[in-house]
Design a protein around this motif. Structure first.
Motif, short mmCIF file in Angstrom:
data_model
loop_
_atom_site.label_atom_id
_atom_site.label_comp_id
_atom_site.label_asym_id
_atom_site.label_seq_id
_atom_site.Cartn_x
_atom_site.Cartn_y
_atom_site.Cartn_z
N ALA A 1 -9.76 3.70 -1.29
CA ALA A 1 -9.46 3.01 -0.03
C ALA A 1 -10.31 3.55 1.11
O ALA A 1 -10.84 2.78 1.93
CB ALA A 1 -7.98 3.16 0.30
N TRP A 2 -10.48 4.87 1.16
CA TRP A 2 -11.29 5.46 2.23
C TRP A 2 -12.77 5.13 2.06
O TRP A 2 -13.49 4.96 3.05
CB TRP A 2 -11.08 6.97 2.28
CG TRP A 2 -9.79 7.34 2.93
CD1 TRP A 2 -8.70 7.90 2.34
CD2 TRP A 2 -9.45 7.16 4.31
NE1 TRP A 2 -7.69 8.08 3.26
CE2 TRP A 2 -8.13 7.65 4.48
CE3 TRP A 2 -10.12 6.65 5.41
CZ2 TRP A 2 -7.47 7.62 5.71
CZ3 TRP A 2 -9.47 6.63 6.65
CH2 TRP A 2 -8.17 7.10 6.79
N VAL B 1 0.83 -1.19 0.00
CA VAL B 1 0.00 0.00 0.00
C VAL B 1 0.87 1.25 0.00
O VAL B 1 1.91 1.30 0.65
CB VAL B 1 -0.90 -0.01 1.25
CG1 VAL B 1 -1.72 1.27 1.30
CG2 VAL B 1 -1.80 -1.20 1.24
N VAL C 1 -2.34 -5.92 1.02
CA VAL C 1 -3.74 -5.84 0.65
C VAL C 1 -4.09 -6.99 -0.27
O VAL C 1 -3.34 -7.31 -1.18
CB VAL C 1 -4.04 -4.52 -0.09
CG1 VAL C 1 -5.53 -4.37 -0.24
CG2 VAL C 1 -3.45 -3.36 0.61
N ARG D 1 -6.24 -2.00 3.60
CA ARG D 1 -6.44 -0.94 2.61
C ARG D 1 -5.78 0.38 3.00
O ARG D 1 -5.63 1.27 2.16
CB ARG D 1 -7.94 -0.70 2.38
CG ARG D 1 -8.68 -1.83 1.71
CD ARG D 1 -8.33 -1.96 0.25
NE ARG D 1 -8.94 -0.89 -0.54
CZ ARG D 1 -8.54 -0.55 -1.76
NH1 ARG D 1 -7.52 -1.16 -2.31
NH2 ARG D 1 -9.16 0.41 -2.42
N LEU D 2 -5.40 0.52 4.27
CA LEU D 2 -4.78 1.76 4.72
C LEU D 2 -3.32 1.53 5.08
O LEU D 2 -2.97 0.48 5.62
CB LEU D 2 -5.52 2.32 5.94
CG LEU D 2 -6.98 2.72 5.76
CD1 LEU D 2 -7.53 3.26 7.08
CD2 LEU D 2 -7.14 3.77 4.66
N GLY E 1 -15.41 1.23 -3.72
CA GLY E 1 -14.20 1.21 -2.90
C GLY E 1 -13.37 -0.05 -2.94
O GLY E 1 -12.16 -0.01 -2.66
N ALA F 1 -3.43 6.61 1.55
CA ALA F 1 -4.52 5.88 0.90
C ALA F 1 -5.26 6.79 -0.06
O ALA F 1 -5.42 7.99 0.19
CB ALA F 1 -5.48 5.33 1.96
N ILE G 1 -10.48 -4.74 6.24
CA ILE G 1 -10.37 -3.62 5.29
C ILE G 1 -9.44 -2.55 5.83
O ILE G 1 -8.56 -2.04 5.12
CB ILE G 1 -11.77 -3.03 5.00
CG1 ILE G 1 -12.62 -4.03 4.20
CG2 ILE G 1 -11.64 -1.72 4.23
CD1 ILE G 1 -14.06 -3.60 4.02
#
Length: 519
Positions: A21-22, A13, A518, A139-140, A197, A17, A135
């Motif tokens: 992602a958010w 990642v 991820v 994702r972050l 997302g 982000a 997530i």
């Protein structure tokens, strides 16, 4: 750049982000909040629901129990389903099904229809809780994960707290049906967020052929039957009931199947061996106890206010909701706290505040009302904020990256299972302590005691007046014994929280600025 790990494609990642992602994180948080809210949203509306669908008080308890049983079964299984279907496809499926089952509940005209809908809600809602943690952790980037975990921690605390208040308000101002219909517009928004997302991923059909079917069946039987035993044990007089004995035997059989799968399956349904990892094992135990305290206290306060202070569900819910206010003030500073505050200090501080809040409530009187809970509720909110959110951080960072989904599932299951254990202990101990205190009070007030003589003197020789005085004294003692039993429960949770504080010494500070994988 991509690397292989446990047969899964992983991508590093970026340090910041992107919008997608958010959006994915927002979807996970909304789903987790919906699932947590629906655990308790029917509590305030149970009398109205039972009346319309023709269910007795005992039968009506299954409206809540069926959801909880299904949810606890699904939570640890969600990681396997993610690997099989892919995160996006899995969450889209359970979200649509959650809306369908919510509509079934909302249109229910019989107990069977309602329980069927609640079981479906539990299975699909249970999948949304650990996947939200997945997530956030995948994702972050590390620098932004504290923000996502703070929002996830908010759902874990606010969901059970807000449930009775939202359900009570909808029931009194509209209808209990809207407690379920509410999920339709929220679910539609969630579907859009998931599509925007989360990236699409391929199904892993090989997981079907290599699945630990014995372990999957064993976990489902074990957790389902154990939850039923904990939820209904006190009502059915525990092991005096043949039903409870059968559920206990099935739970042990399911546990044996689960252990068998751990030993012989090529890919166990969930890697229980991480429980023996010293750091994660400590987090698991703390999650059990804090879960018991979260759900237990959320149950105790409304019960006290209803029985002693005469509050309705909406008034009681307002008092319970006060504990969520400190979290709203702390959340903006949470990323800064994670960067500069040692994980162990934060959790220990949270547990100390949590225990202190319970200890404050262990000295209530028969004249107590909602205002007497204000100090303890704000202190409890501070404790929950630091303890639960930092435990979320510890859960996903206390194991290697390839075990992150297993850790998320076990951690979430521990919190909910701890809630069932806490409610079972309350149901058992509250009755026993009330009987014990009633007996002791009766032993101190005899016909020849000074207090009894003082109360009877104004009645003179009037038989009706004497009977009325004795009846009034009896009710006073019952009321006082009930208050003393509630005080014992708050004291019990205070001691339990203090006892787990030394476990923070086993934890390690969260490493900063590590690359995150991820799916």
């Amino acid at each position: 750049m991509s690397v292989g790990s446990s047969g899964l494609e992983l991508h590093l990642v970026e340090e910041k982000a992107d919008a997608a992602a958010w959006i994915a994180v927002a979807a996970g948080i909304i789903g987790a909040f919906m699932a947590a809210l629906d655990i308790s949203i029917t509590n305030s509306a149970l009398p109205q629901i039972q009346g319309e669908i023709g269910a007795s008080g005992t039968e009506g308890t299954w409206i809540a129990t069926s959801y909880l049983v299904a949810e606890i079964v699904m939570i640890p299984l969600s990681g396997w389903f993610v690997n099989l279907l892919g995160l996006r496809r899995f969450l889209l499926t359970v979200t649509v099904l959650f809306m369908v089952f919510s509509m079934i509940c909302g249109f229910s005209t019989s107990l069977g229809m309602m329980i069927f809908g609640r079981i479906g809600q539990g299975f699909t809602g249970g999948a949304m809780i650990p996947t939200a943690m997945t997530i956030v952790s995948t994702r972050l980037p590390p620098a932004q994960q504290p923000i996502g975990m703070a929002f996830f921690g908010l759902t874990a605390v606010m969901g059970p707290i807000a449930g009775p208040l939202v359900g009570g308000w909808l029931t009194e101002n509209a209808s209990w049906h809207y407690a379920f219909f509410l999920n339709l517009p929220v679910g539609c928004g969630l579907v859009i967020f998931l599509l925007l997302g989360l990236p699409a991923s391929k199904m892993r059909r090989d997981f079907l052929f290599e699945a630990d079917w014995i372990g999957i069946a064993g976990m489902s039987i074990f957790l389902g039957c154990l939850t039923i035993v904990l939820e209904d044990g006190q009502r059915d007089h525990w092991f005096e009931s043949s039903f409870i004995l059968l559920m206990t035997a099935l739970a042990l059989f399911g546990l044996a199947m689960l252990v068998y799968g751990q030993i012989y399956a090529k890919r166990p349904v969930i890697r229980l061996r991480i429980l023996f990892h010293r750091t994660f094992g400590s987090v698991f135990i703390m999650a059990l106890v804090t879960g018991a305290a979260l759900y237990g206290i959320t149950y105790l306060i409304p019960q006290f206010l209803a029985q002693i202070s005469g509050y309705n569900a909406l008034q009681s819910g307002s008092v319970v909701l006060l504990s969520g206010i400190p979290m709203l003030f702390v959340m903006p500073f949470f990323p800064l706290l994670v960067r500069h505050l040692d994980l162990r200090i934060a959790i220990a501080f949270g547990l100390c505040c949590y225990a202190a809040s319970c200890y404050i409530d262990s000295s209530l009187t028969a004249g107590a009302a909602g205002g007497d809970f204000y100090t303890s509720q704000f202190l409890r909110g501070v404790g929950q904020t630091f303890a639960l959110i930092f435990l979320n951080q510890a859960a996903t960072r206390s194991v290697p990256r390839e075990f992150a989904q297993d850790a998320a599932g076990l951690y979430s299951a521990a919190r909910n299972l701890g809630g069932s254990i806490g409610l079972a202990l309350i149901a058992t101990l509250l009755d026993r302590q009330t009987s014990l205190h009633t007996q002791r009070l009766f032993e101190t007030v005899t016909s020849n005691s000074i207090e009894m003589q003082d109360r009877l003197r104004p009645a003179g020789t009037d038989i009706l007046a004497i009977q009325s005085t004795i009846g009034s004294l009896y009710q006073t003692m019952i009321r006082q014994a009930t208050v003393m039993a509630f005080n014992d429960m708050f004291y019990f949770f205070s001691v339990a929280l203090v006892l787990i504080i030394p476990l923070v010494l086993i934890l390690k500070p969260i490493p900063k600025n590590l690359p995150v994988a991820v799916h």
